[in-house]
Scaffold this motif. Structure first.
Motif, PDB file in Angstrom:
ATOM      1  N   ILE A  22      -1.124   7.516   1.731  1.00  0.00           N
ATOM      2  CA  ILE A  22      -0.719   7.072   3.064  1.00  0.00           C
ATOM      3  C   ILE A  22      -1.676   7.576   4.139  1.00  0.00           C
ATOM      4  O   ILE A  22      -1.378   7.566   5.326  1.00  0.00           O
ATOM      5  CB  ILE A  22       0.724   7.516   3.390  1.00  0.00           C
ATOM      6  CG1 ILE A  22       0.847   9.035   3.259  1.00  0.00           C
ATOM      7  CG2 ILE A  22       1.714   6.813   2.488  1.00  0.00           C
ATOM      8  CD1 ILE A  22       2.166   9.578   3.800  1.00  0.00           C
ATOM      9  N   HIS A 143      -5.499  -3.694  -0.406  1.00  0.00           N
ATOM     10  CA  HIS A 143      -5.170  -2.407   0.218  1.00  0.00           C
ATOM     11  C   HIS A 143      -4.396  -2.628   1.526  1.00  0.00           C
ATOM     12  O   HIS A 143      -3.354  -2.006   1.770  1.00  0.00           O
ATOM     13  CB  HIS A 143      -6.468  -1.636   0.470  1.00  0.00           C
ATOM     14  CG  HIS A 143      -6.292  -0.157   0.531  1.00  0.00           C
ATOM     15  ND1 HIS A 143      -7.266   0.723   0.109  1.00  0.00           N
ATOM     16  CD2 HIS A 143      -5.272   0.613   0.989  1.00  0.00           C
ATOM     17  CE1 HIS A 143      -6.847   1.976   0.296  1.00  0.00           C
ATOM     18  NE2 HIS A 143      -5.641   1.923   0.832  1.00  0.00           N
ATOM     19  N   LEU A 147      -0.445  -1.563   2.256  1.00  0.00           N
ATOM     20  CA  LEU A 147      -0.108  -0.641   3.354  1.00  0.00           C
ATOM     21  C   LEU A 147       0.783  -1.292   4.406  1.00  0.00           C
ATOM     22  O   LEU A 147       1.614  -0.629   5.016  1.00  0.00           O
ATOM     23  CB  LEU A 147      -1.372  -0.095   4.004  1.00  0.00           C
ATOM     24  CG  LEU A 147      -2.239   0.830   3.142  1.00  0.00           C
ATOM     25  CD1 LEU A 147      -3.364   1.434   3.972  1.00  0.00           C
ATOM     26  CD2 LEU A 147      -1.400   1.946   2.523  1.00  0.00           C
TER      27      LEU A 147
END
Length: 237
Positions: A22, A143, A147
């Motif tokens: 994160i 990605h 996220l």
DNA sequence: GCGACAG
DNA sequence: ATCTTGTCGC
């Protein structure tokens, strides 16, 4: 010498890696970045067909200033008629060097910051780079999808991995990109007799629909309008 | 070992 | 990605 050192070793494996998923902290070495990709890749969703009636499509790109280590993330949001309804930029110091295969670690921070500044929530993100067509099947578009949770597509201007035949000359023609005997994307012609672009799945959109969205948002030039406009915005000022 | 290598 | 002269092709 830069602050990063891609040769240095991570110290404290697992807990550190979990936090790096994160971005706390942001990976500093190539080994760390690759480990994060290996851990996040299982979260990519490739079987969903994707949003049907897309209202707002965002294009994302990052620009680099000539004499600095600053990067400018830029996002433009277009409605279904391809009119601009929102845009945002974020300029900051680069947090990672450019390394093929680890491209996302250089461009993601400024793109996420720019996303935070949007006032219109996009339904689909078109990213400048690859998604599934990646050595570890986890390019920038994957990605960004993992996220944000948003449907994403990767559109690149040059070949990176795999091999493909030359698609026919007409707009809409395509040829599969093959990597390790698997289809990981398509070389898609967006204009007659113009070099194809390289489309791959990011997250929550099928390859068929990814290509349909690319053609839908590419009425005039080689690149989809959202990416063209984001590219322009990332260079302005 | 050498070259190639998303932006 | 960005810098940048000249050169090739339509």
């Amino acid at each position: 010498m830069s602050w990063w050192d891609i040769r240095s070793r991570p110290d404290d494996e697992d807990d550190r890696l979990a936090r790096m998923e994160i971005g706390e902290p942001w990976p500093r070495t190539a080994a760390e970045a690759e480990a994060v990709q290996e851990r996040l890749r299982s979260l990519v969703e490739l079987t969903e067909t994707g949003p049907v009636g897309v209202k707002f499509t965002a294009g994302l790109d990052v620009g680099y200033a000539p004499d600095s280590d600053e990067v400018t993330g830029a996002i433009v949001v277009l409605d279904s008629a391809l009119r601009i309804v929102d845009q945002a930029i974020s300029r900051e110091k680069a947090k990672f060097p450019y390394i093929p295969g680890l491209f996302a670690f250089r461009e993601l921070p400024s793109l996420l910051a720019a996303l935070d500044r949007l006032t219109v929530a996009p339904d689909l993100l078109i990213c400048d780079g690859y998604g599934l067509a990646h050595p570890r099947r986890f390019g920038l578009a994957c990605h960004l999808g993992v996220l944000t949770g948003l449907p994403t597509i990767g559109v690149a201007k040059t070949a990176f991995v795999g091999s493909h035949e030359e698609p026919d000359a007409g707009r809409g023609s395509w040829a599969p990109i093959i990597l390790d005997h698997e289809v990981v994307g398509r070389a898609l012609r967006t204009r007659d007799n113009v070099k194809p672009v390289f489309v791959s799945q990011g997250h929550r959109v099928s390859l068929d629909n990814a290509c349909a969205h690319v053609l839908r948002t590419t009425p005039s030039f080689r690149l989809p309008e959202p990416i063209r406009l984001a590219d322009r915005l990332s260079r302005s000022d």
